[in-house]
Design a protein around this motif. Structure first.
Motif, PDB file in Angstrom:
ATOM      1  N   GLY A  45      33.409  -5.833  77.403  1.00 45.01           N
ATOM      2  CA  GLY A  45      32.705  -6.304  76.221  1.00 45.01           C
ATOM      3  C   GLY A  45      32.485  -5.221  75.175  1.00 45.01           C
ATOM      4  O   GLY A  45      32.841  -4.056  75.370  1.00 45.01           O
TER       5      GLY A  45
ATOM      6  N   TYR B 276      29.423  -3.744  73.061  1.00 41.80           N
ATOM      7  CA  TYR B 276      27.978  -3.697  72.831  1.00 41.80           C
ATOM      8  C   TYR B 276      27.675  -2.900  71.566  1.00 41.80           C
ATOM      9  O   TYR B 276      28.178  -1.794  71.384  1.00 41.80           O
TER      10      TYR B 276
ATOM     11  N   GLU C 139      25.914  -7.792  73.362  1.00 43.90           N
ATOM     12  CA  GLU C 139      27.374  -7.884  73.492  1.00 43.90           C
ATOM     13  C   GLU C 139      27.816  -8.775  72.343  1.00 43.90           C
ATOM     14  O   GLU C 139      27.640  -9.990  72.377  1.00 43.90           O
TER      15      GLU C 139
ATOM     16  N   THR D 199      28.077   1.243  73.689  1.00 43.29           N
ATOM     17  CA  THR D 199      29.287   0.989  72.894  1.00 43.29           C
ATOM     18  C   THR D 199      30.464   1.760  73.474  1.00 43.29           C
ATOM     19  O   THR D 199      30.350   2.962  73.721  1.00 43.29           O
TER      20      THR D 199
END
Length: 519
Positions: free
Chosen positions: A502, A504, A177, A484
């Protein structure tokens, strides 16, 4: 059975409520100002109750509303209070620059009696105290002082490289992350240049500085309530005992700043950082025999503002930049080549002049800040000084803004307006080439605000971001992975711009600089 008197009372109350509703929510119609249709009692604040969107981003939705495309300003209601959302760049220029004296305070306020750390920091403090404080703190952010602090930043940059390498145990890549790594870097960097201490977050992600930073941006119902009052009903901050910093963070800031200032006074060391300025301020206050708990808190408040704003702004900008670059490998390659060539030319350590003038790096950062301004709005309170006339919206509307009204500039909406930015949601650093920058309409790109109360740390933030990107991309590249996000979805619970869940990315070590340096 309900009595006739009860029924009569209920009917009377309903009639009174209807009369109040029609009058209160008819304000903008009576002023002939375009407005968003309100709901009873909550006005245009539905998103805050449903948690479907950040209210600050909702202001940009208002900006983009097709019905308001030709409006210079839009009337809204925050619960039952009327407020203005500005759309026309010339009106925005008047508010932020030309008639700044009438809008010198933010609308958001902290309790001056019960929250000295919140009310005395440079972000929230009110005029005329704001002007005096800003004048004293500004020397930290001159080009000369920033240049002197640059070597401290570079040290943290090399620690960031080591941190990335420490994650690679087998193979040459790892999924992470990325915002958290950027936050560790930014926390260490702010700690060294604002507090004069080593936070060691990159070496120990659970170090106290990083823990406190996490808690500041962590969503809780209590924190959400405090921020709602501070930003939208500031007259209630004293009654509701609202505090910007939690008791734990307040204690940490007071303890840390007191210790650091004492140690700096004993050593006499000059580091050209914020602590030097705070030491000088303390001497000045002591000379006036005014040094007390409130003035001690004023010193701690400045460091607190730079810790919380500084680490969040830089880490968000770096992580959004890496997300966009991971999705555009061609642009990432161009940026990495520019960085690598400059590093080879300067033996692996860029000078201040070089990093601030790398053309494509500057274009990338500017474009990221257009797409993702850290704070998506600017808020101001209309409060002319004695003898000043009130601000009006002529020639757009025959309307004079009343004293105390909140005025909002929706930066996010402005910077994604197709009228000024073709294909506005596309990441395109070429928008900021020297040739195209000359064509930008003034006041349509203001990620750090504008005018006398613009972000005091804007240039520092840009440099921090560039240092982070240089040291990440020097020997590593980023690419999308299964985790992602296909597109950015902003967290409705966040005051600032965060991707929900988040960001990634796969971080790959290819040793680009190391290989180039040997050629």
């Amino acid at each position: 059975m309900i009595s006739a008197d009860t029924i009569c009372l209920l009917v009377t109350l309903l009639i009174l409520f209807y009369i109040w509703y029609r009058y209160n929510y008819g304000y903008w119609k009576r002023q002939n100002i375009p407005f968003m249709t309100p709901l009873p009692l909550i006005g245009n604040a539905k998103v805050m109750f449903t948690l479907s969107n950040s209210f600050f981003l909702y202001l940009s939705d208002i900006y983009k509303d097709a019905k308001m495309s030709k409006a210079a300003a839009v009337g809204i209601y925050i619960l039952n209070k009327p407020a203005l959302v500005l759309r026309e760049p010339e009106v925005i220029k008047s508010v932020l620059i030309k008639e700044f004296s009438k809008f010198s305070n933010r609308y958001a306020t902290c309790d001056p009696h019960g929250d000295s750390l919140g009310s005395n920091n440079v972000f929230f403090i009110r005029n005329p105290q704001w002007r005096e404080l800003r004048t004293k703190i500004s020397p930290v952010f001159t080009t000369g002082k920033i240049k002197q602090m640059y070597p401290l930043m570079i040290e943290i940059g090399f620690e960031l490289e080591s941190h990335l390498d420490s994650h690679i145990r087998s193979g040459n890549s790892f999924v992470t992350e990325i915002k958290e790594i950027c936050a560790l870097f930014a926390t260490d960097l702010i700690a060294t240049i604002a507090f004069g201490v080593q936070a060691n977050s990159l070496k120990n992600p659970n170090a106290e500085f990083r823990q406190q930073g996490r808690k500041f941006v962590e969503f809780t119902l209590g924190r959400a309530f405090d921020f709602f009052i501070a930003f939208f009903y500031p007259n209630w901050v004293t009654t509701m005992k609202v505090k910007l910093f939690s008791p734990e963070l307040s204690s940490f800031l007071r303890r840390t700043i007191s210790h650091v200032i004492t140690e700096r006074e004993k050593s006499g060391l000059i580091r050209n950082d914020l602590i030097d300025v705070l030491v000088a301020l303390k001497k000045e206050i002591i000379a006036k025999q005014e040094y007390n708990q409130v003035t001690q808190d004023m010193l701690a408040a400045q460091a607190g503002a730079f810790l919380t704003a500084g680490f969040e702004a830089s880490s968000s900008t770096i992580s959004f930049a890496l997300y966009e670059l991971a999705n555009r490998t061609d642009l990432q390659e161009r940026l990495r080549n520019e960085i690598c060539e400059a590093l080879v030319a300067e033996n692996g350590k860029l000078s201040y002049e070089t990093i601030t003038n790398l053309p494509y790096l500057g274009m990338v950062v500017d474009e990221v800040l257009r797409l993702y301004p850290v704070l998506p709005i600017i808020d101001r309170e209309h409060l002319p000084k004695n003898g000043e006339s009130q601000f009006d919206l002529k020639p757009y509307y025959d309307y004079t803004v009343p004293n105390g009204m909140a005025v909002y500039v929706p930066i996010f909406g402005l910077q994604r307006d197709p009228k000024y930015w073709p294909n506005p949601d596309i990441f395109d650093p070429e928008r900021f080439s020297p040739e195209k920058k000359k064509l930008h309409k003034p006041m349509t790109y203001i990620p750090f605000g504008n005018g006398p109360r613009n972000c005091i740390g804007g240039r520092m933030g840009l440099l921090q971001t560039k240092v982070g990107l240089v040291h990440i991309l020097k020997n590593h590249y980023v690419e999308v992975c299964d985790k992602t996000p296909a597109q950015i979805t902003f967290d409705p619970l966040s005051l600032l711009l965060h991707n929900k869940g988040g960001i990634y990315l796969n971080v790959v070590n290819d040793g680009l600089y190391e290989r180039s340096a040997k050629m």
